[in-house]
Design a protein around this motif. Structure first.
Motif, PDB file in Angstrom:
ATOM      1  N   PHE A 118       0.836  -1.189   0.000  1.00 23.95           N
ATOM      2  CA  PHE A 118       0.000   0.000   0.000  1.00 23.95           C
ATOM      3  C   PHE A 118       0.879   1.251   0.000  1.00 23.95           C
ATOM      4  CE2 PHE A 118      -2.730  -3.170   2.139  1.00 23.95           C
ATOM      5  CZ  PHE A 118      -3.838  -3.099   1.302  1.00 23.95           C
ATOM      6  N   ARG A 119       0.351   2.316  -0.609  1.00 21.72           N
ATOM      7  CA  ARG A 119       1.089   3.577  -0.549  1.00 21.72           C
ATOM      8  C   ARG A 119       1.069   4.152   0.865  1.00 21.72           C
ATOM      9  NH1 ARG A 119      -0.245   7.202  -5.989  1.00 21.72           N
ATOM     10  NH2 ARG A 119       0.738   5.764  -7.493  1.00 21.72           N
ATOM     11  N   ILE A 120      -0.099   4.089   1.478  1.00 24.18           N
ATOM     12  CA  ILE A 120      -0.243   4.565   2.845  1.00 24.18           C
ATOM     13  C   ILE A 120      -0.576   3.349   3.710  1.00 24.18           C
ATOM     14  CG2 ILE A 120      -1.458   6.125   4.400  1.00 24.18           C
ATOM     15  CD1 ILE A 120      -2.104   7.882   2.022  1.00 24.18           C
ATOM     16  N   LYS A 121       0.356   2.917   4.530  1.00 18.54           N
ATOM     17  CA  LYS A 121       0.209   1.672   5.275  1.00 18.54           C
ATOM     18  C   LYS A 121      -0.333   1.863   6.694  1.00 18.54           C
ATOM     19  CE  LYS A 121       3.860  -0.783   2.811  1.00 18.54           C
ATOM     20  NZ  LYS A 121       5.112  -1.579   2.935  1.00 18.54           N
ATOM     21  N   TRP A 122      -0.251   3.068   7.241  1.00 15.18           N
ATOM     22  CA  TRP A 122      -0.594   3.229   8.646  1.00 15.18           C
ATOM     23  C   TRP A 122      -2.067   2.965   8.951  1.00 15.18           C
ATOM     24  CZ3 TRP A 122      -4.171   6.697  10.349  1.00 15.18           C
ATOM     25  CH2 TRP A 122      -4.494   7.773   9.511  1.00 15.18           C
ATOM     26  N   PRO A 123      -3.036   3.265   8.038  1.00 13.17           N
ATOM     27  CA  PRO A 123      -4.422   2.906   8.399  1.00 13.17           C
ATOM     28  C   PRO A 123      -4.628   1.397   8.547  1.00 13.17           C
ATOM     29  CG  PRO A 123      -4.393   4.531   6.628  1.00 13.17           C
ATOM     30  CD  PRO A 123      -3.011   4.008   6.764  1.00 13.17           C
ATOM     31  N   VAL A 124      -3.939   0.614   7.680  1.00  9.32           N
ATOM     32  CA  VAL A 124      -4.060  -0.838   7.773  1.00  9.32           C
ATOM     33  C   VAL A 124      -3.424  -1.340   9.066  1.00  9.32           C
ATOM     34  CG1 VAL A 124      -3.547  -3.019   6.624  1.00  9.32           C
ATOM     35  CG2 VAL A 124      -4.036  -0.990   5.261  1.00  9.32           C
ATOM     36  N   ARG A 125      -2.256  -0.854   9.400  1.00 10.59           N
ATOM     37  CA  ARG A 125      -1.593  -1.264  10.636  1.00 10.59           C
ATOM     38  C   ARG A 125      -2.415  -0.834  11.856  1.00 10.59           C
ATOM     39  NH1 ARG A 125       3.796  -1.851   8.730  1.00 10.59           N
ATOM     40  NH2 ARG A 125       3.526  -2.755   6.649  1.00 10.59           N
ATOM     41  N   LEU A 126      -3.014   0.359  11.791  1.00 12.90           N
ATOM     42  CA  LEU A 126      -3.852   0.813  12.898  1.00 12.90           C
ATOM     43  C   LEU A 126      -5.083  -0.065  13.053  1.00 12.90           C
ATOM     44  CD1 LEU A 126      -4.314   2.950  15.084  1.00 12.90           C
ATOM     45  CD2 LEU A 126      -5.524   4.330  13.372  1.00 12.90           C
ATOM     46  N   ILE A 184     -12.059 -15.071  18.607  1.00 13.47           N
ATOM     47  CA  ILE A 184     -11.288 -15.058  17.363  1.00 13.47           C
ATOM     48  C   ILE A 184     -11.066 -13.622  16.891  1.00 13.47           C
ATOM     49  CG2 ILE A 184     -11.369 -15.673  14.916  1.00 13.47           C
ATOM     50  CD1 ILE A 184     -12.725 -18.278  15.739  1.00 13.47           C
ATOM     51  N   TRP A 185     -12.120 -12.797  16.956  1.00 14.96           N
ATOM     52  CA  TRP A 185     -11.968 -11.400  16.535  1.00 14.96           C
ATOM     53  C   TRP A 185     -10.949 -10.676  17.403  1.00 14.96           C
ATOM     54  CZ3 TRP A 185     -12.871  -6.791  19.146  1.00 14.96           C
ATOM     55  CH2 TRP A 185     -12.843  -5.643  18.351  1.00 14.96           C
ATOM     56  N   LYS A 186     -11.002 -10.916  18.715  1.00 12.70           N
ATOM     57  CA  LYS A 186     -10.106 -10.203  19.631  1.00 12.70           C
ATOM     58  C   LYS A 186      -8.666 -10.671  19.499  1.00 12.70           C
ATOM     59  CE  LYS A 186      -9.152  -7.465  23.120  1.00 12.70           C
ATOM     60  NZ  LYS A 186      -7.674  -7.591  22.998  1.00 12.70           N
ATOM     61  N   SER A 187      -8.447 -11.957  19.322  1.00 11.09           N
ATOM     62  CA  SER A 187      -7.086 -12.501  19.348  1.00 11.09           C
ATOM     63  C   SER A 187      -6.425 -12.546  17.983  1.00 11.09           C
ATOM     64  CB  SER A 187      -7.103 -13.908  19.955  1.00 11.09           C
ATOM     65  OG  SER A 187      -7.952 -14.760  19.213  1.00 11.09           O
ATOM     66  N   SER A 188      -7.192 -12.499  16.903  1.00 14.13           N
ATOM     67  CA  SER A 188      -6.589 -12.600  15.574  1.00 14.13           C
ATOM     68  C   SER A 188      -5.705 -11.399  15.258  1.00 14.13           C
ATOM     69  CB  SER A 188      -7.675 -12.747  14.511  1.00 14.13           C
ATOM     70  OG  SER A 188      -8.545 -11.624  14.528  1.00 14.13           O
ATOM     71  N   SER A 189      -5.993 -10.248  15.845  1.00  9.21           N
ATOM     72  CA  SER A 189      -5.159  -9.077  15.578  1.00  9.21           C
ATOM     73  C   SER A 189      -3.754  -9.266  16.157  1.00  9.21           C
ATOM     74  CB  SER A 189      -5.810  -7.827  16.159  1.00  9.21           C
ATOM     75  OG  SER A 189      -5.996  -7.970  17.560  1.00  9.21           O
ATOM     76  N   PHE A 190      -3.659  -9.866  17.346  1.00  9.48           N
ATOM     77  CA  PHE A 190      -2.341 -10.147  17.921  1.00  9.48           C
ATOM     78  C   PHE A 190      -1.568 -11.133  17.047  1.00  9.48           C
ATOM     79  CE2 PHE A 190       0.171 -13.132  20.483  1.00  9.48           C
ATOM     80  CZ  PHE A 190       1.136 -12.273  20.964  1.00  9.48           C
ATOM     81  N   VAL A 191      -2.248 -12.181  16.596  1.00  6.31           N
ATOM     82  CA  VAL A 191      -1.601 -13.150  15.709  1.00  6.31           C
ATOM     83  C   VAL A 191      -1.149 -12.470  14.428  1.00  6.31           C
ATOM     84  CG1 VAL A 191      -1.938 -15.286  14.413  1.00  6.31           C
ATOM     85  CG2 VAL A 191      -2.929 -15.050  16.691  1.00  6.31           C
ATOM     86  N   ALA A 192      -1.985 -11.572  13.896  1.00  8.70           N
ATOM     87  CA  ALA A 192      -1.629 -10.869  12.666  1.00  8.70           C
ATOM     88  C   ALA A 192      -0.396  -9.995  12.851  1.00  8.70           C
ATOM     89  CB  ALA A 192      -2.814 -10.017  12.195  1.00  8.70           C
ATOM     90  N   LEU A 193      -0.270  -9.336  13.984  1.00 11.29           N
ATOM     91  CA  LEU A 193       0.905  -8.494  14.232  1.00 11.29           C
ATOM     92  C   LEU A 193       2.175  -9.332  14.323  1.00 11.29           C
ATOM     93  CD1 LEU A 193      -0.575  -6.019  16.867  1.00 11.29           C
ATOM     94  CD2 LEU A 193       0.018  -5.517  14.496  1.00 11.29           C
ATOM     95  N   VAL A 194       2.088 -10.499  14.976  1.00 11.85           N
ATOM     96  CA  VAL A 194       3.260 -11.381  15.066  1.00 11.85           C
ATOM     97  C   VAL A 194       3.650 -11.901  13.687  1.00 11.85           C
ATOM     98  CG1 VAL A 194       4.140 -13.534  16.035  1.00 11.85           C
ATOM     99  CG2 VAL A 194       2.737 -12.026  17.442  1.00 11.85           C
ATOM    100  N   LEU A 195       2.665 -12.340  12.916  1.00 19.49           N
ATOM    101  CA  LEU A 195       2.950 -12.876  11.588  1.00 19.49           C
ATOM    102  C   LEU A 195       3.399 -11.781  10.622  1.00 19.49           C
ATOM    103  CD1 LEU A 195       0.074 -15.481  11.130  1.00 19.49           C
ATOM    104  CD2 LEU A 195       2.361 -15.795  12.062  1.00 19.49           C
TER     105      LEU A 195
END
Length: 315
Positions: A118-126, A184-195
């Protein structure tokens, strides 16, 4: 030019000096580890020792202070004969079997999406960071409102589609589904950050070489992405499995363990035993069992990681 051999006395002095330096470095290393060891002892070793000691005594509201009788492993035998213990343990195992793979799959998809150029990545990371940063109880309350019978968003959509609104939190099976979706909704974001961190450490040159060889995107994912992501996946699974075994907040906020005790987890049963019933001896035994299960699950992942490492070739 002839070399003059060193005398045995000089060699002994050098070895003695090196030995003294070696011992000095060891003492310095031990001295630097003392603060960390002291902190770990106060935070981990001492509480675990108190927990194990308390589990061997009968400490409840009917026992006078300071006169708790020693019962040995009687609390553990009572736990194995307790039907509610087995029900809460089964519920915890089901939450683990459903939410851990679900969070891994959803987190992997989110990590791959966030890794796109993405050109602007911070919204996705946020967007990945917000569910993880949200308080767990607050997430449970949000999903409780989502699945509320009369005013919930889920039932509102179902009614607009022409179907009958189900009572999500009053049915044991539907309540289990709703809780798993929230976890799953709550914990998948942590898994996504690690991956995502693991994805960013994969060299781009591997994909470029695979493209030159004519590999498809799916072949690159199977042959490059997944093998290179294995350490990050193991780390995410370790943390996710431990937190799943200790699940408390979301089921407590959504159903309180009901209807009946159909959605009660082992952590919730420990809370009720110690806080509501004031049976600290039995509650400590239940907490020790949960601690052992968490340690066994962690050791299983670590042994699997050690088994996958390539053996070192002898020098």
């Amino acid at each position: 030019m002839a070399t003059i051999p060193a005398s045995p006395a000089a060699g002994g002095a050098i070895r003695h000096r090196l030995t003294r330096l070696d011992w000095g470095e060891r003492l310095l290393g031990f001295a630097l580890l003392v603060p960390a060891f002291t902190l770990l002892s106060l935070v981990i070793v001492y509480p675990v020792a108190v927990l194990l000691t308390t589990s061997l005594y009968r400490v409840d509201q009917g026992t006078p202070a300071g006169r708790a009788p020693f019962v040995g492993f009687e609390n553990y035998l009572d736990a194995f004969a307790d039907g509610r213990f087995w029900t809460s343990t089964l519920n915890t195992a089901l939450y683990t079997l459903v939410s851990v793979p679900g969070a891994l799959l959803v987190g992997l998809g989110l990590a791959l999406l966030a890794n796109l150029p993405f050109r602007i990545k911070w919204p996705v990371r946020l967007g990945l960071l917000l569910p993880w940063a949200l308080p767990v109880v607050f997430a449970g309350l949000i999903f409780r409102w989502f699945f509320e019978y009369r005013q919930g968003i889920v039932n509102d959509v179902i009614v607009r589609l022409g179907f009958e609104a189900p009572q999500w939190l009053s049915s044991p099976r539907l309540a289990f589904v709703a809780i798993c979706l929230a976890i799953i909704w709550k914990s998948s974001s942590f898994v996504a950050l690690v991956l995502l961190a693991g994805l960013q450490s994969i060299p781009r040159s591997l994909y470029e070489a695979a493209e030159v060889d004519g590999a498809t995107r799916w072949q690159q994912f199977i042959e490059i992405t997944l093998p290179m992501l294995r350490p990050a996946i193991v780390v995410a699974l370790i943390f996710r499995t431990i937190t799943s075994i200790q699940t408390f907040d979301i089921p407590y906020a959504m159903t309180g363990g009901g209807p009946g005790d159909s959605t009660e987890t082992l952590a919730m049963y420990i809370h009720k035993t110690t806080i509501d019933f004031l049976d600290f001896g039995y509650g400590s035994a239940l907490a020790t069992i949960m601690f052992i299960v968490s340690a066994v699950a962690t050791s299983f992942y670590l042994r699997h990681t050690q088994r996958d490492r390539p053996a070192r070739k002898p020098a």
